[in-house]
Design a protein around this motif. Structure first.
Motif, short mmCIF file in Angstrom:
data_model
loop_
_atom_site.label_atom_id
_atom_site.label_comp_id
_atom_site.label_asym_id
_atom_site.label_seq_id
_atom_site.Cartn_x
_atom_site.Cartn_y
_atom_site.Cartn_z
N PRO A 105 66.95 49.34 19.00
CA PRO A 105 66.43 49.89 19.61
C PRO A 105 64.42 49.97 19.04
O PRO A 105 64.03 50.43 19.25
CB PRO A 105 66.85 51.19 20.23
CG PRO A 105 67.69 51.16 19.24
CD PRO A 105 68.69 49.51 18.63
N MET A 107 70.02 42.51 17.18
CA MET A 107 69.51 43.31 18.51
C MET A 107 69.16 45.21 18.06
O MET A 107 70.56 45.37 17.77
CB MET A 107 70.93 43.14 18.99
CG MET A 107 71.20 42.23 20.16
SD MET A 107 69.20 40.96 20.67
CE MET A 107 68.77 42.44 21.79
N GLY A 134 75.22 46.79 20.39
CA GLY A 134 74.04 45.14 20.70
C GLY A 134 74.19 44.41 21.40
O GLY A 134 73.60 44.14 22.32
N ALA A 158 72.85 44.74 25.07
CA ALA A 158 71.24 44.05 25.33
C ALA A 158 71.44 42.57 24.90
O ALA A 158 70.45 41.97 25.53
CB ALA A 158 70.86 44.81 23.90
N ILE A 161 65.31 45.68 23.88
CA ILE A 161 65.79 45.55 25.69
C ILE A 161 64.93 46.84 26.29
O ILE A 161 65.02 46.67 27.62
CB ILE A 161 66.70 45.18 26.42
CG1 ILE A 161 68.26 46.19 26.26
CG2 ILE A 161 67.26 43.82 25.54
CD1 ILE A 161 69.11 45.60 27.34
N TYR A 217 65.58 53.08 25.27
CA TYR A 217 67.06 54.14 25.52
C TYR A 217 67.97 53.72 25.00
O TYR A 217 67.54 51.86 24.66
CB TYR A 217 67.38 53.75 27.15
CG TYR A 217 67.56 52.15 27.77
CD1 TYR A 217 65.95 51.89 28.87
CD2 TYR A 217 68.24 51.39 26.95
CE1 TYR A 217 66.55 50.35 28.82
CE2 TYR A 217 67.67 50.07 28.23
CZ TYR A 217 67.45 49.67 28.68
OH TYR A 217 67.16 48.61 28.70
N LEU A 273 71.18 52.31 23.98
CA LEU A 273 73.09 51.98 24.45
C LEU A 273 74.17 51.78 22.64
O LEU A 273 73.27 52.43 22.00
CB LEU A 273 72.35 50.39 24.48
CG LEU A 273 72.14 50.00 25.79
CD1 LEU A 273 71.31 48.27 25.13
CD2 LEU A 273 72.57 49.86 27.24
CL1 6GU Z 1 69.02 46.03 20.95
N1 6GU Z 1 70.48 48.18 20.87
C1 6GU Z 1 71.06 49.30 21.13
N2 6GU Z 1 72.23 49.63 20.39
N3 6GU Z 1 69.73 50.08 22.21
C2 6GU Z 1 68.77 49.66 22.87
C3 6GU Z 1 68.52 48.14 22.49
C4 6GU Z 1 69.31 47.49 22.00
N4 6GU Z 1 67.43 47.68 23.49
C5 6GU Z 1 67.67 48.61 24.51
N5 6GU Z 1 68.52 49.89 23.66
#
Ligand code: 6GU
Length: 247
Positions: free
Chosen positions: A96, A94, A153, A156, A145, A148, A150
């Motif tokens: 971004p 996971m 992971g 997500a 996902i 942006y 997060l």
């Molecule tokens: Cl999969 N991980 C993180 N840390 N941030 C995210 C993401 C995943 N998908 C969108 N933002």
């Protein structure tokens, strides 16, 4: 007995699972053993007495990077959870930087007979060499996902799993409900109403009370089209192209 779809999460926060997936549709399916979830705590593979899992990035900069060898050992342990050589879970990281999650991707993952092994990173991510290794050896894919950031992971992964689990055979009562869904048809859902017929001076569209199923179907189709055209020109474009192809 056929084996349930089996998700394994590699994370520094195993207590985050199943979390919200213990409720509602996914939770019911978990109780009914239509899928199962395992967690592996990456910290268990730390090598020093402080249980360090991260280190400063080469080249400098802020944040910390999860150490390749520790993550690698955790991933290797996940292989023991799928001892049958016929069982080949999809490995997922996971991030971004990954390929955007879509309904189509969720559908593909839910049709993997074995399930998924999901690596959740924290901090500034994972040493890229371990990702590269598992991509080369086991076909690992990277999934995002949305555009942006997060802080890890885990959330997500919860989103991804919810999207997959509801598509597993037998999880939703009406299975064909999922094949007529928005992102299979490229149309957003039409508006829905229930009792009372008048609420706050707002009435339910008259046609829906008419009992004329042909007219109701037309109204709904038109509503779905208008909503999609106005809110999601990108989806509308896809819808138009897909109807042109089918006529
Ligand atoms: Cl999969 N991980 C993180 N840390 N941030 C995210 C993401 C995943 N998908 C969108 N933002």
């Amino acid at each position: 007995m056929i084996k349930p779809w089996h998700a394994t999460l590699l994370t520094l926060f195993p207590e985050m699972f199943p979390g919200p997936l213990g409720h509602s549709i996914a939770g019911k399916a978990l109780e009914k053993k239509q899928w199962k979830i395992d967690t592996i705590n990456i910290r268990d593979f730390a090598k020093d007495r402080h249980h360090t899992v991260d280190d400063t990035p080469y080249g400098g900069g802020t944040g910390l990077v999860m150490i390749a060898d520790i993550v690698h050992e955790a991933l290797k342990t996940s292989e023991n959870l799928y001892p049958d050589p016929e069982d080949k879970p999809q490995y997922i990281y996971m991030t971004p930087r990954g390929k955007p999650l879509t309904h189509t991707l969720a559908r593909q993952l839910s049709t993997n007979k074995t399930g998924v092994v999901i690596l959740c990173g924290r901090y500034e991510g994972v040493d890229d060499r371990v990702i590269e290794h598992w991509r080369e050896e086991k076909g690992l894919i990277e999934i995002s996902i949305g555009d942006y950031v997060l802080s890890g992971g885990e959330m997500a992964a919860l989103v991804l799993l919810d999207a997959c689990v509801r598509l597993l055979p037998g999880v939703l009562i009406k299975e064909d409900a999922t094949t007529s869904e928005s992102f299979e048809t490229n149309l957003l859902e039409f508006s829905q109403y229930t009792k009372p017929r008048v609420w706050n001076n707002k009435t339910v569209p008259e046609i829906l009370l008419s009992g004329d199923h042909g007219k109701i179907e037309k109204w709904r189709q038109n509503c779905a089209k208008e909503i999609t055209k106005n809110r999601r020109p990108d989806l509308w474009e896809k819808y138009i192209n897909s109807t042109e192809k089918n006529s």
